[in-house]
Scaffold this active site. Structure first.
Site, PDB file in Angstrom:
ATOM      1  N   GLN A   1      -5.654  -3.227  10.544  1.00  0.00           N
ATOM      2  CA  GLN A   1      -4.564  -2.675  11.383  1.00  0.00           C
ATOM      3  C   GLN A   1      -5.041  -1.234  11.990  1.00  0.00           C
ATOM      4  O   GLN A   1      -4.322  -0.548  12.425  1.00  0.00           O
ATOM      5  CB  GLN A   1      -3.541  -2.251  10.365  1.00  0.00           C
ATOM      6  CG  GLN A   1      -2.981  -3.666   9.964  1.00  0.00           C
ATOM      7  CD  GLN A   1      -1.671  -3.367   8.942  1.00  0.00           C
ATOM      8  OE1 GLN A   1      -0.658  -2.728   9.507  1.00  0.00           O
ATOM      9  NE2 GLN A   1      -1.609  -3.441   7.599  1.00  0.00           N
TER      10      GLN A   1
ATOM     11  N   ARG B   1       4.755  -7.597  11.048  1.00  0.00           N
ATOM     12  CA  ARG B   1       5.720  -6.876  10.788  1.00  0.00           C
ATOM     13  C   ARG B   1       7.196  -7.867  10.299  1.00  0.00           C
ATOM     14  O   ARG B   1       8.339  -7.465   9.888  1.00  0.00           O
ATOM     15  CB  ARG B   1       6.459  -6.294  12.068  1.00  0.00           C
ATOM     16  CG  ARG B   1       5.537  -5.007  12.560  1.00  0.00           C
ATOM     17  CD  ARG B   1       5.053  -4.048  11.761  1.00  0.00           C
ATOM     18  NE  ARG B   1       3.811  -4.665  11.144  1.00  0.00           N
ATOM     19  CZ  ARG B   1       3.229  -4.134   9.784  1.00  0.00           C
ATOM     20  NH1 ARG B   1       3.982  -3.293   9.262  1.00  0.00           N
ATOM     21  NH2 ARG B   1       2.059  -4.574   9.407  1.00  0.00           N
TER      22      ARG B   1
ATOM     23  N   LYS C   1       0.656  -1.163  -0.048  1.00  0.00           N
ATOM     24  CA  LYS C   1      -0.117  -0.018  -0.029  1.00  0.00           C
ATOM     25  C   LYS C   1       0.927   1.159   0.121  1.00  0.00           C
ATOM     26  O   LYS C   1       0.544   1.985  -0.667  1.00  0.00           O
ATOM     27  CB  LYS C   1      -0.999   0.004   1.094  1.00  0.00           C
ATOM     28  CG  LYS C   1      -2.082  -1.116   1.225  1.00  0.00           C
ATOM     29  CD  LYS C   1      -2.753  -1.102   2.517  1.00  0.00           C
ATOM     30  CE  LYS C   1      -2.163  -1.163   3.885  1.00  0.00           C
ATOM     31  NZ  LYS C   1      -1.486  -2.385   4.065  1.00  0.00           N
ATOM     32  N   THR C   2       1.845   1.366   0.916  1.00  0.00           N
ATOM     33  CA  THR C   2       2.644   2.542   0.862  1.00  0.00           C
ATOM     34  C   THR C   2       3.318   2.430  -0.388  1.00  0.00           C
ATOM     35  O   THR C   2       3.734   3.873  -0.815  1.00  0.00           O
ATOM     36  CB  THR C   2       3.731   2.294   2.252  1.00  0.00           C
ATOM     37  OG1 THR C   2       2.882   2.176   3.420  1.00  0.00           O
ATOM     38  CG2 THR C   2       4.447   3.569   2.308  1.00  0.00           C
TER      39      THR C   2
ATOM     40  N   ASP D   1      -1.883   7.897   3.787  1.00  0.00           N
ATOM     41  CA  ASP D   1      -1.470   6.483   3.805  1.00  0.00           C
ATOM     42  C   ASP D   1      -2.096   6.171   5.375  1.00  0.00           C
ATOM     43  O   ASP D   1      -2.441   7.197   6.223  1.00  0.00           O
ATOM     44  CB  ASP D   1       0.204   6.458   4.172  1.00  0.00           C
ATOM     45  CG  ASP D   1       0.587   5.027   4.148  1.00  0.00           C
ATOM     46  OD1 ASP D   1      -0.384   4.071   4.041  1.00  0.00           O
ATOM     47  OD2 ASP D   1       1.829   4.648   3.979  1.00  0.00           O
ATOM     48  N   GLU D   2      -2.208   4.924   5.693  1.00  0.00           N
ATOM     49  CA  GLU D   2      -2.720   4.425   7.001  1.00  0.00           C
ATOM     50  C   GLU D   2      -4.021   5.145   7.296  1.00  0.00           C
ATOM     51  O   GLU D   2      -4.522   5.686   8.381  1.00  0.00           O
ATOM     52  CB  GLU D   2      -1.705   4.831   8.322  1.00  0.00           C
ATOM     53  CG  GLU D   2      -0.412   4.366   7.995  1.00  0.00           C
ATOM     54  CD  GLU D   2      -0.067   2.904   8.456  1.00  0.00           C
ATOM     55  OE1 GLU D   2      -1.006   2.229   8.764  1.00  0.00           O
ATOM     56  OE2 GLU D   2       1.055   2.163   8.263  1.00  0.00           O
TER      57      GLU D   2
HETATM   58  P1  ATP Z   1       1.428  -2.274   5.849  1.00  0.00           P
HETATM   59  O1  ATP Z   1       0.315  -2.774   5.925  1.00  0.00           O
HETATM   60  O2  ATP Z   1       2.313  -2.926   6.932  1.00  0.00           O
HETATM   61  O3  ATP Z   1       1.596  -0.881   5.933  1.00  0.00           O
HETATM   62  P2  ATP Z   1       2.013  -1.917   3.218  1.00  0.00           P
HETATM   63  O4  ATP Z   1       0.868  -2.613   2.551  1.00  0.00           O
HETATM   64  O5  ATP Z   1       2.085  -0.650   3.082  1.00  0.00           O
HETATM   65  O6  ATP Z   1       2.363  -2.803   4.427  1.00  0.00           O
HETATM   66  P3  ATP Z   1       4.757  -2.055   1.829  1.00  0.00           P
HETATM   67  O7  ATP Z   1       5.283  -1.653   2.951  1.00  0.00           O
HETATM   68  O8  ATP Z   1       4.381  -1.147   0.790  1.00  0.00           O
HETATM   69  O9  ATP Z   1       3.217  -2.644   2.460  1.00  0.00           O
HETATM   70  O10 ATP Z   1       5.277  -3.267   1.191  1.00  0.00           O
HETATM   71  C1  ATP Z   1       5.785  -4.421   1.929  1.00  0.00           C
HETATM   72  C2  ATP Z   1       6.959  -4.859   1.397  1.00  0.00           C
HETATM   73  O11 ATP Z   1       6.900  -5.554   0.365  1.00  0.00           O
HETATM   74  C3  ATP Z   1       8.289  -3.960   1.061  1.00  0.00           C
HETATM   75  O12 ATP Z   1       9.309  -4.572   1.406  1.00  0.00           O
HETATM   76  C4  ATP Z   1       7.795  -3.609  -0.324  1.00  0.00           C
HETATM   77  O13 ATP Z   1       9.044  -3.135  -0.811  1.00  0.00           O
HETATM   78  C5  ATP Z   1       7.697  -4.999  -0.963  1.00  0.00           C
HETATM   79  N1  ATP Z   1       6.646  -4.940  -2.306  1.00  0.00           N
HETATM   80  C6  ATP Z   1       5.608  -4.247  -2.208  1.00  0.00           C
HETATM   81  N2  ATP Z   1       4.989  -4.434  -3.570  1.00  0.00           N
HETATM   82  C7  ATP Z   1       5.833  -5.169  -4.258  1.00  0.00           C
HETATM   83  C8  ATP Z   1       6.243  -5.543  -5.676  1.00  0.00           C
HETATM   84  N3  ATP Z   1       5.234  -5.458  -6.589  1.00  0.00           N
HETATM   85  N4  ATP Z   1       7.486  -6.193  -5.929  1.00  0.00           N
HETATM   86  C9  ATP Z   1       8.351  -6.281  -4.944  1.00  0.00           C
HETATM   87  N5  ATP Z   1       8.272  -6.177  -3.826  1.00  0.00           N
HETATM   88  C10 ATP Z   1       6.965  -5.367  -3.246  1.00  0.00           C
HETATM   89 MG    MG Z   2       2.243   0.715   4.718  1.00  0.00          MG
END
Ligand code: ATP
Ligand code: MG
Length: 720
Positions: free
Chosen positions: A252, A608, A33-34, A221-222
């Site tokens: 979350q 995490r 997402k981030t 975000d969040e």
């Molecule tokens: P959270 O819910 O904990 O905030 P999130 O959904 O924001 O998580 P991110 O932190 O953006 O997730 O990504 C999680 C991990 O996966 C990071 O290390 C990111 O670099 C990796 N990642 C996300 N998308 C891809 C992709 N398409 N290919 C490779 N790695 C990815």
């Molecule tokens: Mg995130």
């Protein structure tokens, strides 16, 4: 690194390329997402949207810093002008710009919780409620929650009038006086920052129009952790172009105790009927086992949108579950396990230890220190919360804004100058009687009744000192202003004298030096961005820093933090500790809704971990001076279901630590007067027994004098 859409999966790419209009990305942990936000911002810039017309909002300054860096990487630097902010730092930026519209001084002060409490107590005195002084914390909470719900003092009063609860009516009276005090002091608390910025946009159509036109895109975000005030702010800002992209995970949402409203995310689709919704299902962070365990925990929540998460990653290592006899053993086990990870070639920076409450960090600190393993506690007593640092900053606040009575009250007698508590009370009383700030009372010390001549002279000298410092500091950069306070204000001389009798005074001097150094770094940073630093702006940036900002991923140390602060982060190895009924889930959150929030918190903690997840708990735990016998957390059971008999390692598999043989023997025969042995507390004598079977408890007076109530089933007691 440049922007490459091949770095994204199909739904991520859809979200990044989404043309315009409201967009909700609703997805589980670690699904990117981030990443969608940073890529979307970069893509917008690439397609011609000016960077300074994009607003991206994150939850902590730390996250904002990381996002800024990611965007700069993806855009080759052209993204530097994007407005990347936390809600609070964004509000602060707007309020500094438009302060005069709200009748606010440019150099308004930001009150922290300590200042809030002081001011509430002041308000209570004015209302003749000083008998309830011990409830000041509760009123801080009530007022802050009201502000999260966009209720100013007037609106809150209307609500309170119709409430049968008399406490609310008292709160309404306190709220009104509290606001008056804040406004006299030229101060805002955290909730005010957001409330006032909403007021600014609501009441001043020129300002509102300007920002609505300015921000072609708003991204948050969040989003699951936004409160009502933040929701209104977001909607207003995106009101014209309607290019609002929010990302979040309802599983979350962990800040409802701070007014966050999970409905903001769940109702996004009904708020924006043309909203496009993208769901992400592929998790890129964790191994399959970790993901399964986390999913099987969160599944127990009724109030959620169910979603599927999958990963291409392998099953990975088994999740380790350990129940230790007490918190000391728990910490030792964690440290021993960390040593093994290091032995396998991992860096300490790969490893994090999470806990539910700050108080739990102590046993880990002790065990890590004993093992000579460097660690950092994120968000413990923040550097800027240390007494001596706060004292110096309080001086700076008074120099910038003499009306800041909370800061002035703090330093009236620091260093000691013969204006002790009685004189401060007398001055404070005078200030209240005349409805003036404390500074004014100090000025009028010669006419304040009840002050001794010596106090009057001391007040006069103090005032001269402040005026002198003010004149000098005005034209200087922050670091020079702070140096002036420390030198001319007498802090250094005082602490140097103290070092002779107080071994901790030297450390305080070092902290003050560190503060000055940090302010110099800040000046350099601003200079690099072509800006000049001033004391007022410096103070508000500090006030907005949160614990997580101290965290520096580059240093090879073990990271210790509460689960709340771990949100959004990831670590190859994570220990989720203190998994005990009453602690995690915490006993104070025992309503059904509270329990669901605890479960989401557990889910955040588990997700995490990238490769290794260890869950630990202690059968008995000393917290706040009392020993509790705790049952293992229900979350441990819930996590194991999907695992089909988790293999626990190291050591033999055990679905749940069975009652220890010795304890079982004890359970049958525990009686008053019996001598027993405990591995940590030593020998003692049973003085009382109660309950039976599962809930049998014994009170033991140990030979070292402590008396402790223990659950027989889990206490590692043996007949001696
Ligand atoms: P959270 O819910 O904990 O905030 P999130 O959904 O924001 O998580 P991110 O932190 O953006 O997730 O990504 C999680 C991990 O996966 C990071 O290390 C990111 O670099 C990796 N990642 C996300 N998308 C891809 C992709 N398409 N290919 C490779 N790695 C990815
Ligand atoms: Mg995130």
């Amino acid at each position: 690194m440049a922007l490459n859409l091949a770095d994204l999966n199909e739904p991520q790419r859809k979200a990044v390329l989404h043309e315009g209009g409201p967009l909700l990305v609703l997805a589980g942990a670690g699904t990117g997402k981030t990443r969608v936000i940073t890529h979307r911002v970069a893509k917008l810039i690439e397609s011609g949207v000016p960077a300074d017309r994009i607003l991206a909002v994150t939850f902590t300054n730390k996250a904002a810093g990381e996002m800024r860096k990611r965007i700069a990487d993806l855009t080759g630097g052209t993204g530097a002008a994007v407005w990347v902010h936390t809600f609070h730092s964004f509000a602060c930026r707007l309020l500094r710009r438009h302060h005069e519209k709200l009748g606010l001084g440019r150099n308004f002060t930001i009150y922290d919780e300590g200042d809030q409490k002081r001011t509430i107590v002041e308000a209570m005195k004015i209302l003749g409620l000083e008998k309830e002084k011990n409830k000041a914390g509760m009123y801080v909470h009530i007022i802050s929650r009201a502000k999260d719900d966009l209720l100013d003092a007037g609106s809150y009063e209307i609500h309170a009038m119709t409430s049968p609860d008399p406490a609310r009516q008292t709160a309404a009276r306190i709220y009104a006086v509290y606001q008056r005090k804040l406004s006299e002091a030229g101060a805002l608390d955290f909730g005010d920052l957001l409330l006032k910025v909403c007021e600014l946009l609501r009441n001043h159509s020129d300002v509102r129009d300007y920002y609505q036109k300015l921000f072609l895109h708003v991204l948050v975000d969040e989003y699951q952790d936004t409160n009502h005030t933040q929701y209104v702010l977001t909607r207003t800002l995106a009101g014209l172009h309607r290019n609002l992209c929010v990302v979040g995970d309802d599983d979350q949402g962990i800040y409802s105790w701070r007014g966050a409203n999970i409905r903001n995310i769940l109702e996004f689709e009904s708020d924006f009927s043309d909203a496009k919704v993208v769901t992400l299902e592929q998790n890129y962070r964790s191994t399959a086992r970790i993901l399964e365990a986390a999913a099987s925990v969160i599944k127990y929540n009724k109030n959620r949108k169910s979603k599927t998460l999958w990963t291409e990653k392998t099953a990975g290592e088994p999740i380790e579950v350990r129940e230790l006899p007490n918190e000391i053993e728990e910490a030792r086990w964690v440290v021993a396990r960390i040593r093994e990870f290091v032995g396998e070639g991992r860096s300490l920076r790969d490893i994090a230890v999470f806990y539910r409450t700050n108080a739990q960090s102590r046993s880990f600190e002790e065990a890590l220190t004993a093992a000579r393993m460097p660690y950092v506690i994120v968000g413990a007593l923040r550097f800027y919360e240390r007494k001596e640092v706060k004292d110096v900053l309080a001086y700076a606040r008074v120099l910038v804004n003499p009306g800041d009575s909370a800061a002035l009250g703090r330093i009236v007698n620091v260093p000691p100058r013969g204006l002790g508590k009685t004189s401060l009370d007398t001055l404070g009383h005078f200030a209240r009687e005349h409805g003036v700030p404390l500074y004014e009372a100090l000025k009028r010390a010669p006419e304040v009744p009840g002050l001794t001549p010596a106090c009057r002279r001391a007040a006069q000298r103090f005032l001269e000192l402040l005026e002198h410092l003010r004149a000098q500091a005005a034209s200087r950069p922050p670091s020079a202003g702070l140096e002036l306070i420390v030198e001319a204000g007498g802090m250094r001389e005082w602490l140097e004298r103290e070092t002779e009798t107080d071994p901790e005074a030297a450390g305080r001097l070092e902290n003050i030096q560190e503060l000055i150094n940090a302010s110099k770094d800040y000046e350099v940073q601003l200079a690099e961005a072509g800006e000049t630093a001033d004391l007022a702006r410096y103070l508000s940036e500090i006030a907005l820093q949160s614990g997580i900002d101290a965290y520096d991923a580059a240093t090879p140390v073990v990271t210790l933090m509460t689960v709340h602060l771990a949100k959004g982060l990831e670590f190859p190895v994570a220990f989720l500790t203190g998994l005990e009924e009453g602690l995690f889930p915490i006993g104070s959150n025992a309503t059904p809704a509270g329990l669901e929030e605890e479960r989401r918190l557990c889910y955040v903690g588990m997700t995490r971990a990238r490769e290794h997840l260890c869950l630990t708990g202690a059968a008995t735990r000393r917290l706040f001076g009392t020993v509790f016998g705790n049952l293992p957390s229900r979350f441990i059971f819930e996590a194991q279901l999907a695992q089909g008999g988790t293999v626990m390692s190291p050591g033999p598999a055990k679905p749940l630590p069975p009652p220890r043989a010795a304890s079982r023997a004890l359970a049958a025969g525990a009686r008053v007067g019996m001598r027993v042995r405990h591995p940590s507390f030593g020998f003692g004598k049973i003085t009382e027994t109660s309950g039976s079977g599962e809930t049998a408890k014994v009170t033991v007076r140990f030979d070292d004098g402590r008396t402790t109530k223990l659950l027989v089933r889990y206490a590692p007691l043996e007949p001696a």
